[in-house]
Design a protein around this motif. Sequence first.
Motif, short mmCIF file in Angstrom:
data_model
loop_
_atom_site.label_atom_id
_atom_site.label_comp_id
_atom_site.label_asym_id
_atom_site.label_seq_id
_atom_site.Cartn_x
_atom_site.Cartn_y
_atom_site.Cartn_z
N LEU A 132 0.86 -1.18 0.00
CA LEU A 132 0.00 0.00 0.00
C LEU A 132 0.90 1.23 0.00
N GLN A 133 0.91 1.94 -1.12
CA GLN A 133 1.76 3.12 -1.27
C GLN A 133 1.00 4.32 -1.83
N GLY A 134 -0.33 4.25 -1.77
CA GLY A 134 -1.13 5.34 -2.28
C GLY A 134 -1.40 5.26 -3.77
N GLU A 135 -1.01 4.16 -4.39
CA GLU A 135 -1.22 3.97 -5.81
C GLU A 135 -2.20 2.82 -6.04
N ASP A 136 -2.58 2.63 -7.30
CA ASP A 136 -3.48 1.53 -7.63
C ASP A 136 -2.76 0.20 -7.43
N VAL A 137 -3.35 -0.66 -6.61
CA VAL A 137 -2.78 -1.98 -6.35
C VAL A 137 -3.90 -3.01 -6.38
N ALA A 138 -3.51 -4.26 -6.34
CA ALA A 138 -4.51 -5.34 -6.38
C ALA A 138 -4.29 -6.29 -5.21
N PRO A 139 -4.74 -5.90 -4.02
CA PRO A 139 -4.65 -6.83 -2.89
C PRO A 139 -5.43 -8.12 -3.17
N THR A 140 -5.08 -9.15 -2.45
CA THR A 140 -5.79 -10.42 -2.56
C THR A 140 -6.87 -10.49 -1.49
N TYR A 141 -8.07 -10.87 -1.89
CA TYR A 141 -9.17 -11.05 -0.95
C TYR A 141 -9.68 -12.48 -1.07
N SER A 142 -9.97 -13.10 0.06
CA SER A 142 -10.46 -14.47 0.04
C SER A 142 -11.36 -14.71 1.25
N THR A 143 -12.14 -15.76 1.19
CA THR A 143 -13.01 -16.12 2.31
C THR A 143 -12.79 -17.59 2.67
N MET A 144 -13.04 -17.91 3.94
CA MET A 144 -12.91 -19.27 4.42
C MET A 144 -13.98 -19.55 5.46
N VAL A 145 -14.25 -20.82 5.67
CA VAL A 145 -15.18 -21.25 6.71
C VAL A 145 -14.36 -21.67 7.93
N PRO A 146 -14.52 -20.99 9.06
CA PRO A 146 -13.75 -21.36 10.26
C PRO A 146 -14.28 -22.63 10.91
N SER A 147 -13.43 -23.21 11.75
CA SER A 147 -13.78 -24.42 12.47
C SER A 147 -13.28 -24.31 13.90
N VAL A 148 -14.03 -24.87 14.84
CA VAL A 148 -13.59 -24.85 16.24
C VAL A 148 -12.22 -25.49 16.37
N GLY A 149 -11.33 -24.82 17.07
CA GLY A 149 -9.97 -25.32 17.25
C GLY A 149 -8.98 -24.75 16.28
N ASP A 150 -9.46 -24.03 15.25
CA ASP A 150 -8.52 -23.36 14.34
C ASP A 150 -7.67 -22.38 15.13
N ARG A 151 -6.40 -22.33 14.78
CA ARG A 151 -5.52 -21.32 15.36
C ARG A 151 -4.86 -20.55 14.21
N TRP A 152 -5.06 -19.25 14.20
CA TRP A 152 -4.50 -18.39 13.17
C TRP A 152 -3.24 -17.69 13.68
N LEU A 153 -2.27 -17.57 12.79
CA LEU A 153 -1.08 -16.78 13.05
C LEU A 153 -0.95 -15.74 11.96
N LEU A 154 -0.96 -14.47 12.34
CA LEU A 154 -0.63 -13.37 11.44
C LEU A 154 0.69 -12.79 11.92
N CYS A 155 1.61 -12.51 11.00
CA CYS A 155 2.92 -12.04 11.43
C CYS A 155 3.60 -11.21 10.35
#
Length: 251
Positions: free
Chosen positions: A165-188
């Motif tokens: 993201l630099q203030g210009e036209d870009v194409a980020p990726t967007y997606s969807t998922m179905v969560p499940s009990v016990g899922d553990r997410w890591l963002l880093c």
Amino acid sequence: MTLKLRSAAVSHRGLIRSGNQDSVHAGPWLLAVADGMGGMAAGDLASTIAIEAVSPLDVETPEDALVARLQQAVQTASARIRAAVAEDAERQGMGTTLTALLFARTGSCLALAHIGDSRAYLLRDGVLKQITRDDTFVQMLVDEGLISIEEASSHPRRAVVTQALQGEDVAPTYSTMVPSVGDRWLLCSDGLSNVVRADTLAEALISYPDRQACAQRLVDLALRAGGPDNITVVVGDVTADAAGPVPRPAG
């Protein structure tokens, strides 16, 4: 059964950098990591702008609005970065990665927005999978079969980002998922993923059921590996009720 998201975050400047250009948000509906670039002051500002643009999404959101809300927030972040650069020519070239996860109010769906080389991983049934794809020069080489994944991990240009993201036209990726009990997410940020192997990440995510302790353990692993960059970690668990026990990921 309504699923809930519970999270914890830790951020550290590392052992080499004089400051921390990462920004983070960890709430009941939204997880987000941004890694700024373009000089100390500008990097700080860019990542802060990105997180401030997405943080209002940390509210109950209908599942059919998740992606649209993320898109709007990313557009807002881009416009604010563009305005910040216009205010000060020395900010030219500043930008930020952004990886954000938005959980639906029903718990039946989640959406991801991604640009840059911060990452989202999912630990499910004891198996860790990288969900996002790095927007980097080295990833392009891997995709074209010119180098292996193992070679990419030590490539001298592995930190060269092809989209941000630099203030210009870009194409980020967007997606969807179905969560499940016990899922553990890591963002880093890449301050973790560039220096700690995936199998070591998985071991920590499995071995530390407490989210805060797990996030701290991951940061400690990056510091033990030299901590050459800022390190930001968010650990998010999908649970079956609002205040129930933290599920231990299988493994």
